[in-house]
Design an enzyme around this catalytic site. Structure first.
Site, mmCIF file in Angstrom:
data_model
loop_
_atom_site.group_PDB
_atom_site.id
_atom_site.type_symbol
_atom_site.label_atom_id
_atom_site.label_comp_id
_atom_site.label_asym_id
_atom_site.label_seq_id
_atom_site.Cartn_x
_atom_site.Cartn_y
_atom_site.Cartn_z
ATOM 1 N N ASN A 9 0.873 -1.170 0.000
ATOM 2 C CA ASN A 9 0.000 0.000 0.000
ATOM 3 C C ASN A 9 0.910 1.219 0.000
ATOM 4 O O ASN A 9 1.519 1.535 1.020
ATOM 5 C CB ASN A 9 -0.904 -0.035 1.239
ATOM 6 C CG ASN A 9 -1.745 1.221 1.376
ATOM 7 O OD1 ASN A 9 -1.802 2.044 0.458
ATOM 8 N ND2 ASN A 9 -2.405 1.369 2.515
ATOM 9 N N LYS A 11 0.061 4.249 -0.244
ATOM 10 C CA LYS A 11 -0.566 5.446 0.343
ATOM 11 C C LYS A 11 -0.328 6.631 -0.602
ATOM 12 O O LYS A 11 -0.354 6.451 -1.812
ATOM 13 C CB LYS A 11 -0.048 5.662 1.770
ATOM 14 C CG LYS A 11 -0.187 4.364 2.591
ATOM 15 C CD LYS A 11 0.038 4.517 4.049
ATOM 16 C CE LYS A 11 -0.162 3.160 4.733
ATOM 17 N NZ LYS A 11 -0.042 3.217 6.169
ATOM 18 N N HIS A 94 -9.448 1.293 4.817
ATOM 19 C CA HIS A 94 -8.178 1.429 5.536
ATOM 20 C C HIS A 94 -8.382 2.360 6.735
ATOM 21 O O HIS A 94 -9.169 3.306 6.665
ATOM 22 C CB HIS A 94 -7.101 1.990 4.594
ATOM 23 C CG HIS A 94 -5.734 1.892 5.182
ATOM 24 N ND1 HIS A 94 -5.258 2.822 6.093
ATOM 25 C CD2 HIS A 94 -4.757 0.975 5.036
ATOM 26 C CE1 HIS A 94 -4.037 2.464 6.463
ATOM 27 N NE2 HIS A 94 -3.710 1.347 5.844
ATOM 28 N N GLU A 96 -6.731 4.707 7.806
ATOM 29 C CA GLU A 96 -6.491 6.133 7.509
ATOM 30 C C GLU A 96 -7.707 6.756 6.829
ATOM 31 O O GLU A 96 -7.990 7.935 7.014
ATOM 32 C CB GLU A 96 -5.215 6.278 6.662
ATOM 33 C CG GLU A 96 -3.978 6.001 7.515
ATOM 34 C CD GLU A 96 -2.790 5.416 6.776
ATOM 35 O OE1 GLU A 96 -2.757 5.462 5.527
ATOM 36 O OE2 GLU A 96 -1.879 4.895 7.456
ATOM 37 N N GLU A 166 -5.285 -5.079 10.473
ATOM 38 C CA GLU A 166 -4.232 -4.090 10.665
ATOM 39 C C GLU A 166 -4.488 -3.326 11.974
ATOM 40 O O GLU A 166 -5.233 -2.331 11.980
ATOM 41 C CB GLU A 166 -4.233 -3.073 9.510
ATOM 42 C CG GLU A 166 -3.912 -3.666 8.162
ATOM 43 C CD GLU A 166 -3.319 -2.622 7.220
ATOM 44 O OE1 GLU A 166 -2.233 -2.891 6.683
ATOM 45 O OE2 GLU A 166 -3.907 -1.548 7.042
ATOM 46 N N GLY A 172 2.856 1.884 10.773
ATOM 47 C CA GLY A 172 3.857 2.944 10.657
ATOM 48 C C GLY A 172 4.593 3.262 11.949
ATOM 49 O O GLY A 172 5.276 4.278 12.036
ATOM 50 N N SER A 212 3.684 -2.557 10.207
ATOM 51 C CA SER A 212 5.140 -2.618 10.389
ATOM 52 C C SER A 212 5.768 -3.934 9.912
ATOM 53 O O SER A 212 6.767 -4.385 10.487
ATOM 54 C CB SER A 212 5.509 -2.329 11.852
ATOM 55 O OG SER A 212 5.122 -1.003 12.196
HETATM 56 P P1 13P Z 1 3.183 0.020 7.626
HETATM 57 O O1 13P Z 1 3.617 -1.259 6.965
HETATM 58 O O2 13P Z 1 3.968 1.225 7.169
HETATM 59 O O3 13P Z 1 3.088 -0.112 9.094
HETATM 60 O O4 13P Z 1 1.680 0.320 7.086
HETATM 61 C C1 13P Z 1 0.747 -0.684 7.131
HETATM 62 C C2 13P Z 1 -0.441 -0.255 6.349
HETATM 63 O O5 13P Z 1 -1.119 0.695 6.714
HETATM 64 C C3 13P Z 1 -0.752 -1.001 5.130
HETATM 65 O O6 13P Z 1 -2.022 -0.703 4.668
#
Ligand code: 13P
Length: 252
Positions: A9, A11, A94, A96, A166, A172, A212
């Site tokens: 992803n 983003k 997601h 976010e 997740e 992150g 992560s």
């Molecule tokens: P990270 O791998 O950067 O923690 O992000 C995970 C994520 O949000 C994948 O959709």
């Protein structure tokens, strides 16, 4: 049949030229890959990425879509728009999107139904925040998210949904959920699917973990029996690192 999938992803990262460079570089690194590889890229990279990935083992997906077919929704993209350029995967719900764009489970449910009806594989994201985990209500939160998100989907339809657990506190942050945390939650998710559908559907649905994941911890995580792959953010932005991560699946 459970699919083995590792999805990146990106983003809100990468311009089209960077996307094309990345795909060419990644392709060179994953010759013996034993899982489905999906890159979920920004809308403006989709077309360039699809062209560059043609004839390779890399699939291209989107990170969001609207639930309506068309209409007055300024700034939005429909399932039909994605499908007509051959986008066959989309991330839905997601954390976010839930946090910054106020997406609710009910809205996510509408998006899932639309994606499925257009034969686009949705990657449904669910997960608890730190406070919910501290209160010990993580399973309750996640199972509620799943129950609402899958409402109205038939057995046949739900088989095409990929669910990515997740935990928000692991996204992150460098804080990976323990194997035990992931295992318990994925087992709980399969149990809930068996209650909502049946044991056969539960055993065949594809479950991913995200939060992560990187080239150094992927191998151990990918050994979790109920985990069929990963959804990767930061570590999917570098072709060398992501290539190493993907190759964890081909090492026995
Ligand atoms: P990270 O791998 O950067 O923690 O992000 C995970 C994520 O949000 C994948 O959709």
């Amino acid at each position: 049949m459970r699919r083995k999938i590792i999805a990146g992803n990106w983003k809100m990262n990468k311009l089209p030229n960077e996307a094309m460079e990345f795909i060419n570089s990644l392709q060179e690194r994953i010759k013996d890959i034993q899982c489905e590889v999906v890159l979920c890229v920004p809308y403006t990279d989709l077309f360039y990425s699809l062209l560059t990935a043609q004839g390779t083992s890399i699939n291209i997906g989107a990170q969001n879509m609207h639930w309506e077919e068309s209409g007055s929704y300024t700034g939005e993209i429909s399932a039909n728009m994605l499908k007509c350029i051959n986008v066959n995967y989309v991330i839905i719900g997601h954390s976010e999107r839930r946090k910054y764009f106020a997406e609710t489970d009910e809205l996510i449910n509408k998006k899932l139904i639309t994606a499925i009806s257009h034969e686009i594989t949705p990657i449904l994201c669910i997960g608890e925040n730190l406070k919910e985990r501290a209160l010990g209500i993580q399973e309750e939160i996640v199972l509620k998210q799943i129950t609402i998100a899958l409402q109205g989907l038939s057995k046949e339809q739900v088989k095409n949904v990929i669910i990515a657990y997740e935990p928000i506190w692991a996204i992150g942050t460098g804080k990976v959920a323990t194997k035990e945390d992931v295992n318990n939650m994925l087992k709980g998710i399969r149990k809930q699917i068996s209650i909502m559908y049946d044991e056969n559907v539960a055993q065949n649905i594809t479950l991913l973990y995200g939060g992560s994941v990187n080239k150094d911890n992927a191998k151990e995580l990918l050994n979790i029996p109920d985990m069929d792959g990963a959804l990767v953010g930061g570590a999917s932005l570098d072709a060398s690192e992501f290539g190493k991560l993907l190759n964890q699946y081909s090492i026995s």
